[in-house]
Motif scaffolding. Structure first.
Motif, PDB file in Angstrom:
ATOM      1  N   UNK A   1      43.424   1.650  31.179  1.00 23.04           N
ATOM      2  CA  UNK A   1      42.948   2.948  31.657  1.00 23.04           C
ATOM      3  C   UNK A   1      43.848   4.074  31.147  1.00 23.04           C
ATOM      4  N   UNK A   2      45.160   3.846  31.171  1.00 29.32           N
ATOM      5  CA  UNK A   2      46.089   4.848  30.658  1.00 29.32           C
ATOM      6  C   UNK A   2      46.025   4.941  29.131  1.00 29.32           C
ATOM      7  N   UNK A   3      45.680   3.855  28.478  1.00 33.68           N
ATOM      8  CA  UNK A   3      45.482   3.861  27.017  1.00 33.68           C
ATOM      9  C   UNK A   3      44.337   4.812  26.657  1.00 33.68           C
ATOM     10  N   UNK A   4      43.241   4.710  27.381  1.00 36.78           N
ATOM     11  CA  UNK A   4      42.098   5.581  27.102  1.00 36.78           C
ATOM     12  C   UNK A   4      42.335   7.008  27.575  1.00 36.78           C
ATOM     13  N   UNK A   5      43.230   7.200  28.525  1.00 38.65           N
ATOM     14  CA  UNK A   5      43.611   8.549  28.948  1.00 38.65           C
ATOM     15  C   UNK A   5      44.071   9.370  27.743  1.00 38.65           C
TER      16      UNK A   5
ATOM     17  N   UNK B   1      52.814   9.977  29.786  1.00 36.43           N
ATOM     18  CA  UNK B   1      53.581   8.767  30.124  1.00 36.43           C
ATOM     19  C   UNK B   1      54.725   8.464  29.158  1.00 36.43           C
ATOM     20  N   UNK B   2      54.674   9.012  27.976  1.00 40.50           N
ATOM     21  CA  UNK B   2      55.579   8.562  26.923  1.00 40.50           C
ATOM     22  C   UNK B   2      57.050   8.826  27.232  1.00 40.50           C
ATOM     23  N   UNK B   3      57.365   9.969  27.802  1.00 42.77           N
ATOM     24  CA  UNK B   3      58.767  10.273  28.088  1.00 42.77           C
ATOM     25  C   UNK B   3      59.338   9.337  29.147  1.00 42.77           C
ATOM     26  N   UNK B   4      58.528   9.002  30.145  1.00 43.08           N
ATOM     27  CA  UNK B   4      58.981   8.111  31.220  1.00 43.08           C
ATOM     28  C   UNK B   4      59.354   6.742  30.669  1.00 43.08           C
ATOM     29  N   UNK B   5      58.509   6.173  29.825  1.00 44.01           N
ATOM     30  CA  UNK B   5      58.784   4.818  29.353  1.00 44.01           C
ATOM     31  C   UNK B   5      59.864   4.815  28.273  1.00 44.01           C
TER      32      UNK B   5
ATOM     33  N   UNK C   1      52.665   0.006  31.618  1.00 47.08           N
ATOM     34  CA  UNK C   1      51.374  -0.625  31.326  1.00 47.08           C
ATOM     35  C   UNK C   1      50.688   0.037  30.146  1.00 47.08           C
ATOM     36  N   UNK C   2      50.718   1.395  30.138  1.00 51.15           N
ATOM     37  CA  UNK C   2      50.140   2.119  28.998  1.00 51.15           C
ATOM     38  C   UNK C   2      50.823   1.709  27.698  1.00 51.15           C
ATOM     39  N   UNK C   3      52.160   1.693  27.697  1.00 52.64           N
ATOM     40  CA  UNK C   3      52.902   1.450  26.460  1.00 52.64           C
ATOM     41  C   UNK C   3      52.678   0.045  25.921  1.00 52.64           C
ATOM     42  N   UNK C   4      52.494  -0.921  26.805  1.00 49.89           N
ATOM     43  CA  UNK C   4      52.212  -2.294  26.360  1.00 49.89           C
ATOM     44  C   UNK C   4      50.838  -2.340  25.693  1.00 49.89           C
ATOM     45  N   UNK C   5      49.842  -1.721  26.347  1.00 49.30           N
ATOM     46  CA  UNK C   5      48.502  -1.694  25.751  1.00 49.30           C
ATOM     47  C   UNK C   5      48.527  -0.965  24.413  1.00 49.30           C
ATOM     48  N   UNK C   6      49.192   0.168  24.366  1.00 52.99           N
ATOM     49  CA  UNK C   6      49.233   0.952  23.130  1.00 52.99           C
ATOM     50  C   UNK C   6      49.943   0.185  22.022  1.00 52.99           C
TER      51      UNK C   6
END
Length: 200
Positions: free
Chosen positions: A80-84, A103-107, A141-146
């Motif tokens: 879901x965050x990937x498609x965001x 999300x990128x700065x956090x991870x 979760x976003x970063x793993x999917x991306x």
């Protein structure tokens, strides 16, 4: 499916509360088969659109796997965050997915400080565990999917796609995981993912 975009947060929150939903900027309801959100103002209308992309992916995954499948939370929220991070390309008319700027700065910071959740743990997280550290887990979760959708590393190309295909076929998340991620060196995946995050 019905899509409802409310004029402001108050109207949306009243409707959401009446349907048992609280603390969300938008949501997908399988029971009512509807996607609901509101027009953001302080951060611009584009944020509303990206939030709806997120919720639309939840709807897609629900339709793809069926009600009987327990979708791993890292996959459900990660996709879901990937498609965001997607946008329609005006010149080509295609939906192009780039890094999630929210999300990128956090991870990146979590990877640099080694404060991320080890992948062996995250892959087994329950919904409650994931949501208890939402800011980090959503970003991770976003970063793993991306990473898995964009990597050129032959060790990982096709892994998340095959996992989703097997999950749809078997309806068994543990079996699908064992047949895909289970054949990887997860410690090496974590190292490669972490290096990839820094370079996003």
């Amino acid at each position: 499916m019905t899509v409802k975009l409310f004029k402001d947060s108050d109207t949306f929150n009243s409707y959401a509360a009446a349907n048992g939903v609280g603390g969300a900027a938008a949501y997908f309801s399988p029971m009512q088969n509807e996607l609901c959100g509101y027009k953001t103002t302080s951060q611009g209308k584009q944020l509303s659109i990206h939030i709806m992309y997120h919720e639309a992916m939840h709807q897609y995954l629900h339709a793809l796997f069926g009600e009987e499948v327990r979708i791993p939370i890292w996959l459900n929220e990660g996709m879901a965050e990937y498609f965001f991070g997607g946008e329609f390309n005006d010149s080509m008319g295609r939906f192009v997915i780039g890094p999630n700027k929210e999300r990128i700065d956090t991870i990146r910071q979590a990877c640099r400080s080694e404060s991320f959740v080890p992948l062996k743990k995250l892959f087994k997280y329950s919904q409650a565990q994931y949501y208890s550290n939402a800011q980090l887990c959503y970003a991770q979760g976003w970063s793993i999917a991306y990473f898995l959708w964009t990597t050129k590393d032959p060790k990982y190309v096709g892994v998340i796609e095959n996992f989703m295909k097997l999950l749809r076929q078997t309806k068994d998340s543990e079996k699908a995981f064992d047949e895909t991620f289970g054949k990887l060196d997860i410690d090496q995946l974590e190292k490669d993912w972490k290096e990839g995050v820094i370079k996003f």
